[in-house]
Design a protein around this motif. Structure first.
Motif, PDB file in Angstrom:
ATOM      1  N   UNK A  58       0.833  -1.210   0.000  1.00 29.98           N
ATOM      2  CA  UNK A  58       0.000   0.000   0.000  1.00 29.98           C
ATOM      3  C   UNK A  58       0.866   1.257   0.000  1.00 29.98           C
ATOM      4  N   UNK A  59       1.927   1.238   0.797  1.00 26.73           N
ATOM      5  CA  UNK A  59       2.834   2.384   0.815  1.00 26.73           C
ATOM      6  C   UNK A  59       3.470   2.579  -0.555  1.00 26.73           C
ATOM      7  N   UNK A  60       4.042   1.528  -1.094  1.00 23.91           N
ATOM      8  CA  UNK A  60       4.739   1.623  -2.375  1.00 23.91           C
ATOM      9  C   UNK A  60       3.827   2.098  -3.500  1.00 23.91           C
ATOM     10  N   UNK A  61       2.590   1.631  -3.515  1.00 23.71           N
ATOM     11  CA  UNK A  61       1.694   1.913  -4.636  1.00 23.71           C
ATOM     12  C   UNK A  61       0.790   3.126  -4.454  1.00 23.71           C
ATOM     13  N   UNK A  62       0.598   3.587  -3.227  1.00 21.66           N
ATOM     14  CA  UNK A  62      -0.376   4.656  -3.028  1.00 21.66           C
ATOM     15  C   UNK A  62       0.071   5.801  -2.123  1.00 21.66           C
ATOM     16  N   UNK A  63       0.881   5.541  -1.134  1.00 22.31           N
ATOM     17  CA  UNK A  63       1.136   6.543  -0.106  1.00 22.31           C
ATOM     18  C   UNK A  63       2.552   7.103  -0.079  1.00 22.31           C
ATOM     19  N   UNK A  64       3.438   6.589  -0.920  1.00 20.83           N
ATOM     20  CA  UNK A  64       4.837   7.015  -0.856  1.00 20.83           C
ATOM     21  C   UNK A  64       5.064   8.459  -1.276  1.00 20.83           C
ATOM     22  N   UNK A  65       4.105   9.056  -1.967  1.00 25.14           N
ATOM     23  CA  UNK A  65       4.227  10.463  -2.333  1.00 25.14           C
ATOM     24  C   UNK A  65       3.588  11.378  -1.290  1.00 25.14           C
ATOM     25  N   UNK A  66       2.813  10.794  -0.404  1.00 24.10           N
ATOM     26  CA  UNK A  66       2.125  11.576   0.625  1.00 24.10           C
ATOM     27  C   UNK A  66       2.856  11.570   1.965  1.00 24.10           C
ATOM     28  N   UNK A  67       3.534  10.475   2.261  1.00 26.00           N
ATOM     29  CA  UNK A  67       4.180  10.303   3.560  1.00 26.00           C
ATOM     30  C   UNK A  67       5.566   9.705   3.380  1.00 26.00           C
ATOM     31  N   UNK A  68       6.401   9.955   4.358  1.00 32.84           N
ATOM     32  CA  UNK A  68       7.675   9.232   4.385  1.00 32.84           C
ATOM     33  C   UNK A  68       7.373   7.808   4.849  1.00 32.84           C
ATOM     34  N   UNK A  69       8.328   6.952   4.643  1.00 26.69           N
ATOM     35  CA  UNK A  69       8.182   5.567   5.087  1.00 26.69           C
ATOM     36  C   UNK A  69       7.954   5.500   6.599  1.00 26.69           C
ATOM     37  N   UNK A  70       8.731   6.284   7.336  1.00 26.63           N
ATOM     38  CA  UNK A  70       8.606   6.325   8.795  1.00 26.63           C
ATOM     39  C   UNK A  70       7.220   6.807   9.220  1.00 26.63           C
ATOM     40  N   UNK A  71       6.731   7.878   8.589  1.00 24.67           N
ATOM     41  CA  UNK A  71       5.414   8.421   8.932  1.00 24.67           C
ATOM     42  C   UNK A  71       4.314   7.396   8.669  1.00 24.67           C
ATOM     43  N   UNK A  72       4.410   6.729   7.541  1.00 22.44           N
ATOM     44  CA  UNK A  72       3.377   5.759   7.161  1.00 22.44           C
ATOM     45  C   UNK A  72       3.354   4.561   8.114  1.00 22.44           C
ATOM     46  N   UNK A  73       4.521   4.053   8.451  1.00 21.90           N
ATOM     47  CA  UNK A  73       4.578   2.938   9.402  1.00 21.90           C
ATOM     48  C   UNK A  73       4.030   3.375  10.755  1.00 21.90           C
ATOM     49  N   UNK A  74       4.408   4.568  11.196  1.00 23.74           N
ATOM     50  CA  UNK A  74       3.933   5.078  12.485  1.00 23.74           C
ATOM     51  C   UNK A  74       2.409   5.216  12.479  1.00 23.74           C
ATOM     52  N   UNK A  75       1.841   5.699  11.391  1.00 25.06           N
ATOM     53  CA  UNK A  75       0.378   5.810  11.299  1.00 25.06           C
ATOM     54  C   UNK A  75      -0.280   4.443  11.413  1.00 25.06           C
ATOM     55  N   UNK A  76       0.311   3.445  10.799  1.00 21.16           N
ATOM     56  CA  UNK A  76      -0.249   2.100  10.877  1.00 21.16           C
ATOM     57  C   UNK A  76      -0.133   1.528  12.287  1.00 21.16           C
ATOM     58  N   UNK A  77       0.992   1.773  12.953  1.00 20.69           N
ATOM     59  CA  UNK A  77       1.138   1.315  14.341  1.00 20.69           C
ATOM     60  C   UNK A  77       0.117   2.007  15.246  1.00 20.69           C
ATOM     61  N   UNK A  78      -0.103   3.297  15.018  1.00 16.80           N
ATOM     62  CA  UNK A  78      -1.101   4.031  15.806  1.00 16.80           C
ATOM     63  C   UNK A  78      -2.503   3.478  15.559  1.00 16.80           C
TER      64      UNK A  78
END
Length: 91
Positions: A58-78
């Protein structure tokens, strides 16, 4: 994606798919995914699961332009933590 989402295989996300409109066809009617093995908390179709169930894809295909890898993982953990609190697994 360099880092992997460290899933603890608790099954909480698979028990709350009613919160994800894209997974409505997987819902048993009680919010639980029809592909969740409720004894092991593992996905019966893990290798063929929907993209929305795969954090890295999902990150690679949709969210990598919106968030950094760290931000995206943190959002998922939250998101996991919110579900745990909702089910009173953690305080």
């Amino acid at each position: 994606m360099k880092k992997k989402f460290k899933c603890i295989q608790c099954g909480i996300c698979c028990r709350n798919i009613h919160l994800i409109p894209e997974l409505k066809d997987f819902d048993l009617g009680d919010g639980v995914c029809k592909y969740l093995n409720t004894e092991t908390n593992l996905c019966r179709i893990y290798n063929h699961r929907p993209e929305i169930c795969n954090v890295e894809k999902s990150f690679d295909n949709h969210y990598n332009k919106l968030y950094s890898e760290e931000e995206y993982l943190e959002m998922n953990y939250k998101g996991c933590q919110l579900l745990w609190k909702r089910k009173k697994i953690i305080k």
